[in-house]
Scaffold this active site. Structure first.
Site, short mmCIF file in Angstrom:
data_model
loop_
_atom_site.label_atom_id
_atom_site.label_comp_id
_atom_site.label_asym_id
_atom_site.label_seq_id
_atom_site.Cartn_x
_atom_site.Cartn_y
_atom_site.Cartn_z
N ASP A 45 -13.60 -28.65 -32.64
CA ASP A 45 -14.37 -28.78 -33.88
C ASP A 45 -13.75 -29.87 -34.77
O ASP A 45 -14.28 -30.19 -35.83
CB ASP A 45 -14.50 -27.43 -34.62
CG ASP A 45 -13.19 -26.89 -35.12
OD1 ASP A 45 -12.13 -27.48 -34.80
OD2 ASP A 45 -13.21 -25.87 -35.84
N SER A 46 -12.66 -30.49 -34.29
CA SER A 46 -12.15 -31.72 -34.91
C SER A 46 -13.26 -32.79 -34.89
O SER A 46 -13.20 -33.78 -35.62
CB SER A 46 -10.91 -32.23 -34.17
OG SER A 46 -11.13 -32.23 -32.77
N ASP A 84 -15.34 -25.43 -28.41
CA ASP A 84 -14.61 -24.80 -29.53
C ASP A 84 -15.61 -24.07 -30.43
O ASP A 84 -16.55 -24.69 -30.95
CB ASP A 84 -13.91 -25.93 -30.32
CG ASP A 84 -12.74 -25.46 -31.12
OD1 ASP A 84 -12.39 -24.26 -31.04
OD2 ASP A 84 -12.14 -26.30 -31.83
N LYS A 113 -13.16 -21.71 -26.85
CA LYS A 113 -11.90 -21.50 -27.58
C LYS A 113 -12.20 -20.83 -28.91
O LYS A 113 -13.19 -21.17 -29.57
CB LYS A 113 -11.17 -22.83 -27.80
CG LYS A 113 -9.90 -22.67 -28.66
CD LYS A 113 -9.06 -23.92 -28.70
CE LYS A 113 -9.47 -24.94 -29.73
NZ LYS A 113 -9.43 -24.46 -31.12
N GLU A 115 -10.33 -19.71 -32.66
CA GLU A 115 -9.15 -19.83 -33.53
C GLU A 115 -8.77 -18.48 -34.12
O GLU A 115 -9.64 -17.72 -34.55
CB GLU A 115 -9.47 -20.79 -34.69
CG GLU A 115 -9.22 -22.21 -34.34
CD GLU A 115 -9.26 -23.14 -35.57
OE1 GLU A 115 -9.01 -22.69 -36.70
OE2 GLU A 115 -9.56 -24.32 -35.36
N GLU A 177 -0.54 -24.29 -32.14
CA GLU A 177 -0.59 -25.51 -32.96
C GLU A 177 0.44 -25.44 -34.08
O GLU A 177 0.50 -24.45 -34.84
CB GLU A 177 -2.00 -25.69 -33.56
CG GLU A 177 -2.10 -26.91 -34.48
CD GLU A 177 -3.52 -27.35 -34.79
OE1 GLU A 177 -4.48 -26.80 -34.24
OE2 GLU A 177 -3.63 -28.28 -35.62
O1 KIV Z 1 -10.53 -28.96 -32.81
C1 KIV Z 1 -9.61 -29.40 -32.10
O2 KIV Z 1 -9.57 -30.57 -31.71
C2 KIV Z 1 -8.55 -28.47 -31.73
C3 KIV Z 1 -7.33 -29.03 -31.06
C4 KIV Z 1 -6.56 -29.79 -32.03
C5 KIV Z 1 -6.53 -28.00 -30.37
O3 KIV Z 1 -8.65 -27.30 -31.98
#
Ligand code: KIV
Length: 272
Positions: A45-46, A84, A113, A115, A177
Site C-alpha cells: 500500500d506504499s 497488501d 499481507k 498489518e 519493519e
Molecule cells: O506497503 C509496503 O510497501 C510495505 C512494505 C514496506 C513491507 O508494507
C-alpha cells in the site's frame, strides 16, 4: 522456470537461503523484478505514497490495490505475488475475507499481507484458504510516529508474542519493519516460519524494500534502512530535459523519426 510457491519461501528458511522480496505496482516494473529472479513481489500500500501521490497509505482503497495488482500479475510470471490489504479493509472478519478474495480472484494474487496484530482477520482469511503474510513492528497504517519499534524489553516482548500469535494463526511468514536487529534475530530464531525484514537487520530470513526507493524514484523522504542501488529519477529528469531541448532547437524529430510520402502523391496533394 518454476513458479515460486509458499513452500519454496518456507524451504528457504529451512535451508538457510535468503528470501528476496520487492514491491512493484505496475506491469513493466513487475516484469523487471520477476525477470531479475526476485522470489516475491508485494503490491504494497506504499503505492499510495510512491505512485498515487497521496499523503499517507491510509488513503489507499481496495480498488486502487486491485487495479495495480492486476497490472503486476500481467507482468510477473514466476514470482509469488502478494497483495497488501489497505487500511480498514480487514476491520471485520467478513470484510477481511471478502477483500482478500478480491486479491485472489480479480487480481490473481497468490497471497495477501495484513498489518498489525490482526489475528482474527488473519485466521478468517487463512480458514478461507488464502495464505497470509503478517506484518509487525512499525505498521504505517496505524502508526502515530514513524520510529523504531521494540527498543525496550516490554515492547520487544509484545512484538515477539504478536509474532508467535500470527504464526499460531497459520501465517506463512512475517514482515518485521523497523525493529532492532537483535530483536528481529530473536524472533527469527523462535519462529518456524520465515521473517522478512525491512529495517530489521541482517538476521531475518529475507529482506524486502520498496522498489522506488532502491531505484531512486521516490524523493519525498528516505528512511535510514533503504539502500539506493540506482538514481533513475535523476536519469529520467536528464532524458526529459534533453527531449525538451531537442524539440525547442529543432533537433527532434530528425528524418530517421519521420515518414516519407511518394513524390507523385505529394504533387497531387499540391494540385488540389
Ligand atoms: O506497503 C509496503 O510497501 C510495505 C512494505 C514496506 C513491507 O508494507
Amino acid at each position: 522456470m518454476e513458479k515460486v510457491a509458499i513452500r519454496h519461501i518456507q524451504q528457504k528458511k529451512a535451508t538457510g537461503k535468503k528470501i528476496t522480496m520487492l514491491t512493484a505496482y505496475d506491469y513493466f516494473m513487475a516484469k523487471l523484478v520477476d525477470e531479475a529472479g526476485i522470489d516475491a513481489i508485494l503490491i504494497g500500500d506504499s503505492l499510495g505514497m510512491v505512485i498515487l501521490g497521496y499523503q499517507s497509505t491510509t488513503q489507499v482503497t481496495m480498488n486502487d490495490m486491485i487495479r495495480h495488482a492486476m497490472a503486476v500479475r500481467r507482468g510477473a510470471k514466476r514470482a509469488l505475488i502478494i497483495g497488501d490489504m489497505p487500511y480498514k479493509s480487514f476491520d471485520t472478519s467478513d470484510k477481511a475475507v471478502a477483500n482478500a478474495r478480491r486479491f485472489i480472484k480479480e487480481a490473481g494474487c497468490d497471497a495477501v499481507k495484513l498489518e498489525g496484530e490482526s489475528r482474527r482477520a488473519a485466521s478468517a482469511i487463512i480458514k478461507d484458504g488464502i495464505p497470509v503474510l503478517g506484518h509487525l513492528g512499525l505498521t504505517p497504517q496505524t502508526a502515530s510516529e514513524f520510529k523504531v519499534q521494540g527498543k525496550d524489553a516490554e515492547s520487544a516482548k509484545g512484538i515477539l508474542n504478536a509474532s508467535l500469535g500470527l504464526e499460531g494463526t497459520g501465517c506463512f511468514a512475517i514482515v518485521l519493519e523497523c525493529v532492532p536487529a537483535k530483536l528481529a534475530a530473536t524472533i527469527t530464531s523462535k519462529l518456524s516460519i520465515p521473517t522478512i525484514g525491512i529495517g530489521a537487520g541482517p538476521q531475518c530470513d529475507g529482506q524486502v524494500l520498496v522498489l522506488n526507493d532502491i531505484l531512486g524514484l521516490f524523493d519525498r523522504f528516505a528512511p535510514r534502512f533503504v539502500k539506493r542501488y540506482a538514481d533513475l529519477g535523476d536519469a529520467a529528469k536528464k532524458a526529459i530535459a534533453a527531449f525538451k531541448d531537442d524539440v525547442e532547437t529543432g533537433k527532434f524529430p530528425g528524418s530517421e523519426h519521420s515518414f516519407k510520402m511518394k513524390k507523385e502523391e505529394l504533387e497531387k496533394l499540391k494540385c488540389e
